[in-house]
Design a protein around this motif. Structure first.
Motif, PDB file in Angstrom:
ATOM      1  N   LEU A  59      22.633  32.769  48.969  1.00  0.00           N
ATOM      2  CA  LEU A  59      22.378  33.378  50.277  1.00  0.00           C
ATOM      3  C   LEU A  59      23.622  33.149  51.136  1.00  0.00           C
ATOM      4  O   LEU A  59      23.634  32.318  52.048  1.00  0.00           O
ATOM      5  N   LEU A  60      24.684  33.868  50.816  1.00  0.00           N
ATOM      6  CA  LEU A  60      25.974  33.696  51.476  1.00  0.00           C
ATOM      7  C   LEU A  60      26.538  35.048  51.895  1.00  0.00           C
ATOM      8  O   LEU A  60      26.379  36.046  51.195  1.00  0.00           O
ATOM      9  N   LYS A  61      27.243  35.039  53.016  1.00  0.00           N
ATOM     10  CA  LYS A  61      28.080  36.179  53.351  1.00  0.00           C
ATOM     11  C   LYS A  61      29.343  36.094  52.493  1.00  0.00           C
ATOM     12  O   LYS A  61      29.540  35.144  51.744  1.00  0.00           O
ATOM     13  N   ASN A  62      30.191  37.115  52.586  1.00  0.00           N
ATOM     14  CA  ASN A  62      31.433  37.096  51.823  1.00  0.00           C
ATOM     15  C   ASN A  62      32.264  35.876  52.205  1.00  0.00           C
ATOM     16  O   ASN A  62      32.596  35.690  53.374  1.00  0.00           O
ATOM     17  N   CYS A  63      32.564  35.036  51.227  1.00  0.00           N
ATOM     18  CA  CYS A  63      33.306  33.809  51.497  1.00  0.00           C
ATOM     19  C   CYS A  63      33.867  33.268  50.187  1.00  0.00           C
ATOM     20  O   CYS A  63      33.467  33.697  49.090  1.00  0.00           O
ATOM     21  N   ALA A  64      34.777  32.302  50.302  1.00  0.00           N
ATOM     22  CA  ALA A  64      35.379  31.703  49.110  1.00  0.00           C
ATOM     23  C   ALA A  64      34.329  31.053  48.225  1.00  0.00           C
ATOM     24  O   ALA A  64      34.436  31.069  46.995  1.00  0.00           O
ATOM     25  N   GLU A  65      33.285  30.473  48.836  1.00  0.00           N
ATOM     26  CA  GLU A  65      32.249  29.796  48.061  1.00  0.00           C
ATOM     27  C   GLU A  65      31.464  30.779  47.184  1.00  0.00           C
ATOM     28  O   GLU A  65      31.033  30.426  46.077  1.00  0.00           O
ATOM     29  N   PHE A  66      31.251  32.012  47.667  1.00  0.00           N
ATOM     30  CA  PHE A  66      30.599  33.026  46.832  1.00  0.00           C
ATOM     31  C   PHE A  66      31.495  33.344  45.637  1.00  0.00           C
ATOM     32  O   PHE A  66      31.030  33.461  44.494  1.00  0.00           O
ATOM     33  N   MET A  67      32.788  33.458  45.885  1.00  0.00           N
ATOM     34  CA  MET A  67      33.727  33.716  44.794  1.00  0.00           C
ATOM     35  C   MET A  67      33.735  32.548  43.806  1.00  0.00           C
ATOM     36  O   MET A  67      33.796  32.751  42.586  1.00  0.00           O
ATOM     37  N   ASP A  68      33.660  31.307  44.320  1.00  0.00           N
ATOM     38  CA  ASP A  68      33.553  30.140  43.434  1.00  0.00           C
ATOM     39  C   ASP A  68      32.337  30.267  42.516  1.00  0.00           C
ATOM     40  O   ASP A  68      32.399  29.982  41.314  1.00  0.00           O
ATOM     41  N   ALA A  69      31.218  30.686  43.119  1.00  0.00           N
ATOM     42  CA  ALA A  69      29.959  30.770  42.368  1.00  0.00           C
ATOM     43  C   ALA A  69      30.041  31.815  41.257  1.00  0.00           C
ATOM     44  O   ALA A  69      29.461  31.626  40.172  1.00  0.00           O
ATOM     45  N   LEU A  70      30.745  32.904  41.501  1.00  0.00           N
ATOM     46  CA  LEU A  70      30.915  33.908  40.451  1.00  0.00           C
ATOM     47  C   LEU A  70      31.600  33.306  39.230  1.00  0.00           C
ATOM     48  O   LEU A  70      31.174  33.513  38.088  1.00  0.00           O
ATOM     49  N   GLY A  71      32.661  32.531  39.464  1.00  0.00           N
ATOM     50  CA  GLY A  71      33.361  31.898  38.353  1.00  0.00           C
ATOM     51  C   GLY A  71      32.561  30.790  37.710  1.00  0.00           C
ATOM     52  O   GLY A  71      32.544  30.647  36.477  1.00  0.00           O
ATOM     53  N   ALA A  72      31.896  29.993  38.525  1.00  0.00           N
ATOM     54  CA  ALA A  72      31.139  28.854  38.005  1.00  0.00           C
ATOM     55  C   ALA A  72      29.993  29.297  37.107  1.00  0.00           C
ATOM     56  O   ALA A  72      29.740  28.701  36.046  1.00  0.00           O
ATOM     57  N   THR A  73      29.287  30.342  37.501  1.00  0.00           N
ATOM     58  CA  THR A  73      28.174  30.821  36.671  1.00  0.00           C
ATOM     59  C   THR A  73      28.695  31.477  35.397  1.00  0.00           C
ATOM     60  O   THR A  73      28.064  31.392  34.342  1.00  0.00           O
ATOM     61  N   ALA A  74      29.864  32.128  35.480  1.00  0.00           N
ATOM     62  CA  ALA A  74      30.456  32.719  34.278  1.00  0.00           C
ATOM     63  C   ALA A  74      30.792  31.657  33.242  1.00  0.00           C
ATOM     64  O   ALA A  74      30.799  31.929  32.042  1.00  0.00           O
ATOM     65  N   LYS A  75      31.051  30.424  33.680  1.00  0.00           N
ATOM     66  CA  LYS A  75      31.477  29.348  32.778  1.00  0.00           C
ATOM     67  C   LYS A  75      30.324  28.441  32.336  1.00  0.00           C
ATOM     68  O   LYS A  75      30.510  27.588  31.469  1.00  0.00           O
ATOM     69  N   THR A  76      29.148  28.627  32.926  1.00  0.00           N
ATOM     70  CA  THR A  76      28.007  27.776  32.583  1.00  0.00           C
ATOM     71  C   THR A  76      26.850  28.540  31.955  1.00  0.00           C
ATOM     72  O   THR A  76      25.926  27.924  31.416  1.00  0.00           O
ATOM     73  N   GLY A  77      26.865  29.872  32.062  1.00  0.00           N
ATOM     74  CA  GLY A  77      25.733  30.650  31.564  1.00  0.00           C
ATOM     75  C   GLY A  77      24.573  30.696  32.533  1.00  0.00           C
ATOM     76  O   GLY A  77      23.519  31.267  32.217  1.00  0.00           O
ATOM     77  N   VAL A  78      24.745  30.105  33.716  1.00  0.00           N
ATOM     78  CA  VAL A  78      23.735  30.217  34.763  1.00  0.00           C
ATOM     79  C   VAL A  78      23.763  31.644  35.307  1.00  0.00           C
ATOM     80  O   VAL A  78      24.835  32.269  35.418  1.00  0.00           O
ATOM     81  N   ILE A  79      22.610  32.199  35.645  1.00  0.00           N
ATOM     82  CA  ILE A  79      22.516  33.563  36.167  1.00  0.00           C
ATOM     83  C   ILE A  79      22.706  33.529  37.674  1.00  0.00           C
ATOM     84  O   ILE A  79      21.988  32.814  38.377  1.00  0.00           O
ATOM     85  N   LEU A  80      23.671  34.289  38.183  1.00  0.00           N
ATOM     86  CA  LEU A  80      23.886  34.355  39.626  1.00  0.00           C
ATOM     87  C   LEU A  80      23.044  35.477  40.221  1.00  0.00           C
ATOM     88  O   LEU A  80      23.054  36.602  39.720  1.00  0.00           O
ATOM     89  N   ALA A  81      22.332  35.164  41.300  1.00  0.00           N
ATOM     90  CA  ALA A  81      21.506  36.160  41.988  1.00  0.00           C
ATOM     91  C   ALA A  81      21.861  36.159  43.468  1.00  0.00           C
ATOM     92  O   ALA A  81      21.532  35.221  44.195  1.00  0.00           O
ATOM     93  N   GLY A  82      22.575  37.184  43.905  1.00  0.00           N
ATOM     94  CA  GLY A  82      22.897  37.314  45.324  1.00  0.00           C
ATOM     95  C   GLY A  82      21.707  37.834  46.099  1.00  0.00           C
ATOM     96  O   GLY A  82      20.991  38.725  45.647  1.00  0.00           O
ATOM     97  N   ILE A 122      22.077  39.036  38.543  1.00  0.00           N
ATOM     98  CA  ILE A 122      20.960  39.804  39.095  1.00  0.00           C
ATOM     99  C   ILE A 122      21.424  40.401  40.418  1.00  0.00           C
ATOM    100  O   ILE A 122      21.828  39.675  41.332  1.00  0.00           O
ATOM    101  N   VAL A 123      21.395  41.714  40.490  1.00  0.00           N
ATOM    102  CA  VAL A 123      21.770  42.435  41.712  1.00  0.00           C
ATOM    103  C   VAL A 123      20.535  43.180  42.200  1.00  0.00           C
ATOM    104  O   VAL A 123      19.925  43.941  41.449  1.00  0.00           O
ATOM    105  N   PHE A 124      20.175  42.967  43.452  1.00  0.00           N
ATOM    106  CA  PHE A 124      18.966  43.599  43.979  1.00  0.00           C
ATOM    107  C   PHE A 124      19.271  44.970  44.561  1.00  0.00           C
ATOM    108  O   PHE A 124      20.307  45.188  45.184  1.00  0.00           O
ATOM    109  N   THR A 125      18.343  45.895  44.333  1.00  0.00           N
ATOM    110  CA  THR A 125      18.479  47.236  44.890  1.00  0.00           C
ATOM    111  C   THR A 125      18.348  47.174  46.401  1.00  0.00           C
ATOM    112  O   THR A 125      17.900  46.181  46.967  1.00  0.00           O
ATOM    113  N   SER A 126      18.724  48.274  47.050  1.00  0.00           N
ATOM    114  CA  SER A 126      18.685  48.323  48.516  1.00  0.00           C
ATOM    115  C   SER A 126      17.275  48.340  49.069  1.00  0.00           C
ATOM    116  O   SER A 126      17.055  48.070  50.246  1.00  0.00           O
TER     117      SER A 126
END
Length: 513
Positions: free
Chosen positions: A57-80, A162-166
């Motif tokens: 539950l983040l606006k555009n920020c470096a931490e969101f970008m961190d999470a994209l990489g972190a989940t790619a390396k752990t197999g955790v599913i990212l859900a914005g 997981i990307v939610f529809t509008s």
């Protein structure tokens, strides 16, 4: 290519290049790679395993970008999570995800704390931008963990995002993608946008949406990211000017805001070399104004959605040909283009046969950009994907050269006196009026015709229009049943976080008026 290698390329090949600019904070690719790995190890330390969900539950920020990489390396599913809906909507999405760990921006702390008693599965909240009781502060958390990439066995067909529809047609649905699909989407966008390491990309659209695939295409190309937390046309222009932005992804709405800025001339936007636009076809008049403003900038249109990222595109060459060619080429500016790499796109009638030029049908798509399915919604998935084909609910025609023209969504279609009317067509005509800044068309109940066409218009500052002028303008360009029967003038139109017009809210406002 493994998904994590998209994130490892920059730190390995361009370690000292700027990767992320987030306000006053700047991170090189080496620093960003370290942050990704620290967060990845932190998530493992909190008990998350491959296949678990991390809520964001983040606006555009470096931490969101961190999470994209972190989940790619752990197999955790990212859900914005869409932070722009009300608290009840956010709670329902979190309940649907059943995530045990949630990243939270500072401004949403009170809301999340208030609903936590209703979310017994939510064990850990990590707060970004402040310290909060009962939550772990982000920076202190990642500093406690190793910057060495964790060794987690990963497979290309593991779920990833997981990307939610509008929610334009009801409750938002979570579109689940695999790691293979995410890599395909990123590769297609990277190739289409011709991303290079010297590119400077400004991220305007919220990362929680399908725009994430856009971002990964630029991560693969090792571009520099400038992040905007909230859309502001003046701030966008300032950042383009000061940071010498070369590329961006916008929408017709955002481009209109920029074109209508009273102080536009004080900003130098000529560093822009490419603008990708989407969410809806752009009115040709707005597109022509944008091209005139930025003569050295290529424009590309992309068509996709939460269920399928970028499956149709109108190339930069198509745009150039339209400006230099005859009426046949110029007409293509109002098209969405043709299918992108590796995608099979058809426009079909109700019986499943392909439409002929001039006939209207539904766009269906097959290819690597199509989601695996809706999160925890097998029935809805079966309805949406049939025999491998994604049924988009978007209506279109195809010309003799194979260019696809979006007519409108099925749910937007107005039936008046037994005739089908497509709001997008009328809106395109309204934008030809020099006084019109924004326009929307909806159907409202009518005792005689079933539905009547209503236009809702935002005027440019200092201009005046009357209902009669608008109707007369349309009468010379549209069939009698297509022209608006009434016109309302408003100060602003409602938009979804993706900058799509929020027709559901608009209809409620005027039908209940």
């Amino acid at each position: 290519m493994l998904l994590k290698e998209i994130f490892n390329r920059g730190p390995r090949v361009f370690p000292d290049q700027e990767a992320i600019i987030d306000g006053k904070r700047r991170f090189t690719y080496r620093q960003w790679g370290d942050r990704q790995n620290r967060l990845a190890n932190a998530l493992i330390g909190l008990g998350l395993e491959k296949g678990d969900v991390l809520g964001v539950l983040l606006k555009n920020c470096a931490e969101f970008m961190d999470a994209l990489g972190a989940t790619a390396k752990t197999g955790v599913i990212l859900a914005g999570i869409n932070y722009r809906v009300n608290s009840d909507g956010i709670r329902r999405v979190i309940e649907n995800l059943e995530c045990r760990v949630l990243l939270v921006h500072a401004e949403y702390v009170d809301m999340i704390n208030a609903m936590r008693p209703q979310l017994p599965f939510l064990k850990v909240c990590i707060v970004v931008g402040c310290e909060a009781e009962g939550m772990i502060e982000y920076e202190s958390l990642i500093k406690q963990h190793s910057s060495v990439e964790p060794d987690v066995p990963l497979h290309e067909d593991d779920p990833d995002l997981i990307v939610f529809t509008s929610g334009t047609t009801g409750t938002p649905k979570g579109c689940l993608s695999t790691r293979r699909q995410t890599v395909s989407r990123a590769s297609i966008i990277g190739m289409r946008a011709e991303v290079k390491e010297h590119d400077r990309f400004i991220a305007v659209i919220p990362l929680f949406h399908v725009f994430t695939a856009n971002v990964l295409g630029f991560v693969l190309g090792c571009a520099t990211f400038v992040l905007m937390k909230d859309w502001d046309p003046m701030e966008f222009c300032r950042l383009v000017d000061e940071e010498k932005i070369t590329k961006s992804t916008l929408s017709q709405t955002f481009i209109s805001f920029i074109l209508n800025l009273p102080d536009l001339k004080k900003y130098n936007l000529q560093s822009l070399k490419q603008i990708r636009y989407g969410t809806a076809p752009m009115a040709p008049e707005i597109l022509k104004r944008a091209i005139k403003l930025l003569p050295g900038c290529d424009f590309l249109q992309t068509y996709g959605g939460s269920e399928a990222s970028e499956v149709i595109a109108l190339t930069a060459k198509d745009h150039r040909d339209a400006l230099e060619g005859g009426s046949r080429e110029q007409k293509r500016l109002s098209s969405a283009g043709k299918g992108t790499y590796f995608h099979h796109v058809r426009v079909v009638k109700e019986d499943g046969s392909d439409v002929k030029p001039g006939e209207v049908g539904e766009i269906i798509v097959k290819g690597p950009g199509v989601m695996r399915g809706y999160w925890k919604m097998p029935a809805e998935t079966s309805e949406k994907i049939k025999d491998g084909w994604l049924y988009t609910v978007d209506l279109a025609t195809v010309d003799e050269d194979g260019y696809i023209y979006i007519v409108d969504r099925k749910n937007n279609m107005i039936i008046t006196g037994g005739e089908n009317v497509y709001p997008a067509r009328i809106e395109s005509i309204l934008f030809e009026m020099p006084e019109v800044a924004e326009a929307a068309v909806i159907g409202v109940p009518d005792d005689k015709w079933g539905e009547a066409v209503k236009a809702i218009i935002v005027l440019k500052p200092g201009t005046v229009l009357t209902q009669e002028q608008v109707i007369n303008f349309c009468a010379h360009r549209l069939a009698n049943y297509e022209k608006p029967k009434s016109v309302d003038f408003v100060d602003a139109l409602p938009y979804l976080p993706t900058s799509k017009l929020d027709r559901v809210t608009l209809k409620k406002q005027f039908i209940e008026k």
